[in-house]
Design an enzyme around this catalytic site. Structure first.
Site, short mmCIF file in Angstrom:
data_model
loop_
_atom_site.label_atom_id
_atom_site.label_comp_id
_atom_site.label_asym_id
_atom_site.label_seq_id
_atom_site.Cartn_x
_atom_site.Cartn_y
_atom_site.Cartn_z
N GLN A 1 17.57 -39.29 28.97
CA GLN A 1 18.96 -39.01 29.28
C GLN A 1 19.76 -38.52 28.08
OE1 GLN A 1 19.56 -43.39 30.10
NE2 GLN A 1 21.60 -42.96 29.26
N CYS B 1 22.08 -43.21 32.96
CA CYS B 1 20.89 -44.02 33.21
C CYS B 1 20.71 -44.34 34.69
CB CYS B 1 20.94 -45.30 32.39
SG CYS B 1 22.38 -46.34 32.73
N HIS C 1 23.12 -51.02 31.88
CA HIS C 1 22.06 -50.02 31.86
C HIS C 1 21.19 -50.18 33.11
CE1 HIS C 1 19.51 -47.03 30.05
NE2 HIS C 1 18.47 -47.85 29.90
N ASN D 1 12.01 -46.81 31.12
CA ASN D 1 13.35 -46.50 30.59
C ASN D 1 13.58 -44.99 30.67
OD1 ASN D 1 15.85 -46.83 29.39
ND2 ASN D 1 15.08 -48.00 27.66
#
Length: 444
Positions: A64, A70, A364, A385
């Protein structure tokens, strides 16, 4: 009665600190290396090895970059997992920029509507101050992404690639928020002047034209029709002609997003378990899907995540990633740093206390792609992630089970995994409305 700090107190604090050898040793380490580096627990890193009994193959991670997307990356990553399986496209990505454009556009309209709705309230009212503090930002919630997809569909990344402003969004946010606050001045004055609904609508449409211009200049123009060419992992050529973003979603993703539900774990006194919640003034698409959360206890929370992983589907989830986690090694564990030992200060709070007193909230969103089960119980979790492959294990993190208990707040699962009583709660649609500033309204 107020009491000032006395010189004698300070002298006593200094004397007590200096005469303790442990304090002096900790001071030497922290002064040179910092608090966290001096407190890192290698034993925790060894325990949280990236090996899992259930481990979905989800390919390379996305990035990102310098943006707060996110929640968007996590959701689109769950979709691309489906595409990879169905169409043999291992490292395919959907356009985060396309979804980003429409999110910004819809958030502007959502802000205008809220400004009009609160137009008769004083600028000092908490709701108006809340709106003006951050008219819009990059973050979002799962249901906000659903609202965007249901209205605008999705496109491949090659059809609307990244731009400077999508990958580094600070400048765009600065100038978009300048415009929105300026427009708020005009809209509030129109409300004060008792403008008609038609007059307000005309002015808002004029303002939205300016928003579209700003976004198109920064992010590019979203496609309405396109052809999609690709080669699968077997090097076989394919072409799909005359697609729209909606038809692309239907053909290549095909998930019924109405079959998914947001599950939270918020053990605070004001949110009894097994009830539905929404948050006032939280959303993006006016008339789109409303943000809804079903609050459950942590054992149920984990059971639902495990059930979906066992079925071979990744899980969107939201957490407070900055708490007790390492970026380089990608470990999220409550004991990865022993700061209390280093500093000699007690920081312990319950999860409910952290939420109530502003110490923690969801910051997040990522994706659960695996879990390690021992005798049927989870011990650690695999996390995809969206910070690129230079962190963690090629971009994947390990989350201890205890860390999930303390700092994970939200997952999204199919309704089919809910117990019958919980399905009934969702079906009854009785929703408690939380204040705009409630921690469960935090945007990942």
């Amino acid at each position: 009665m107020s009491q000032e700090i006395q010189a004698a107190q300070i002298a006593a604090y200094a004397e007590n600190f200096t005469k303790c050898k442990k304090n002096r040793m900790a001071q030497q380490a922290v002064v040179k290396n910092g608090i966290l580096a001096s407190s890192e627990n290698q034993g925790s890193i060894v325990l949280n090895t990236p090996v899992f009994s259930i481990d979905l193959d989800t390919g390379e991670v996305a990035n990102q970059k310098q943006s707060g997307r996110c929640w968007m990356f996590a959701a689109l990553n769950t979709f691309r997992h489906q595409i990879a399986t169905s169409f043999n496209l291992k490292d395919f990505e959907l356009s985060q920029n396309y979804t980003f454009f429409w999110d910004k556009f819809e958030k502007a309209n959502y802000f205008y509507e809220n400004i009009i709705a609160t137009g008769n309230e004083q600028l000092t009212s908490r709701k108006v101050a809340f709106l003006l503090q951050t008219p819009q930002q990059d973050g979002g919630q799962w249901d906000m992404l659903v609202a965007l997809i249901q209205k605008y569909g999705v496109v491949p990344k090659v059809i609307m690639p990244e731009t400077h402003s999508s990958s580094a969004s600070r400048e765009l946010n600065t100038y978009l928020n300048k415009k929105l606050r300026k427009d708020a001045v005009v809209l509030r004055q129109l409300v004060a002047d008792q403008a008609t609904e038609e007059q307000l609508g005309e002015k808002k449409s004029e303002m939205l034209a300016g928003v579209y211009k700003l976004l198109a200049t920064s992010l590019g123009t979203p496609p309405t029709n396109f052809d999609f060419e690709y080669r699968d992992e077997n090097k076989t050529y394919h072409i799909e002609k005359g697609l729209t973003p909606q038809s692309f979603y239907d053909k290549f993703v095909g998930l019924d997003l109405n079959e998914y539900v947001s599950i939270i774990n918020a053990p605070t006194a004001d949110k009894p378990y097994n009830q539905l919640y929404t948050v006032e003034m939280l959303g993006n698409v006016v008339g789109g899907k409303e943000v809804r959360h079903l609050n459950v206890d942590m054992p149920t929370f984990k059971e639902l995540a495990i059930a979906q992983l066992k079925a071979g589907e990744a899980v969107w989830y939201g957490c407070d990633v900055g708490q007790s986690s390492t970026r380089d090694s990608g470990i999220m564990a409550t004991d990865v740093y022993d700061v209390e030992l280093t500093l000699g200060v007690d920081f312990s709070m319950t999860k409910a206390e952290r939420l109530d007193f502003g110490e923690s909230l969801m910051t997040h969103a990522m994706v659960l792609t695996g879990v390690d089960l021992v005798d049927g119980q989870s011990t650690k979790w695999k996390v995809e992630n969206s910070w690129g492959d230079k962190v963690g294990t090629k971009g994947y993190f390990v989350m201890s089970d205890e860390w999930m208990d303390e700092y994970t707040y939200q997952i999204v699962v199919k309704k089919e995994y809910l117990s019958e009583p919980l399905k009934q709660v969702v079906a009854e649609d009785s929703v408690t409305v939380l204040a705009p500033w409630d921690p469960m309204g935090a945007l990942a």
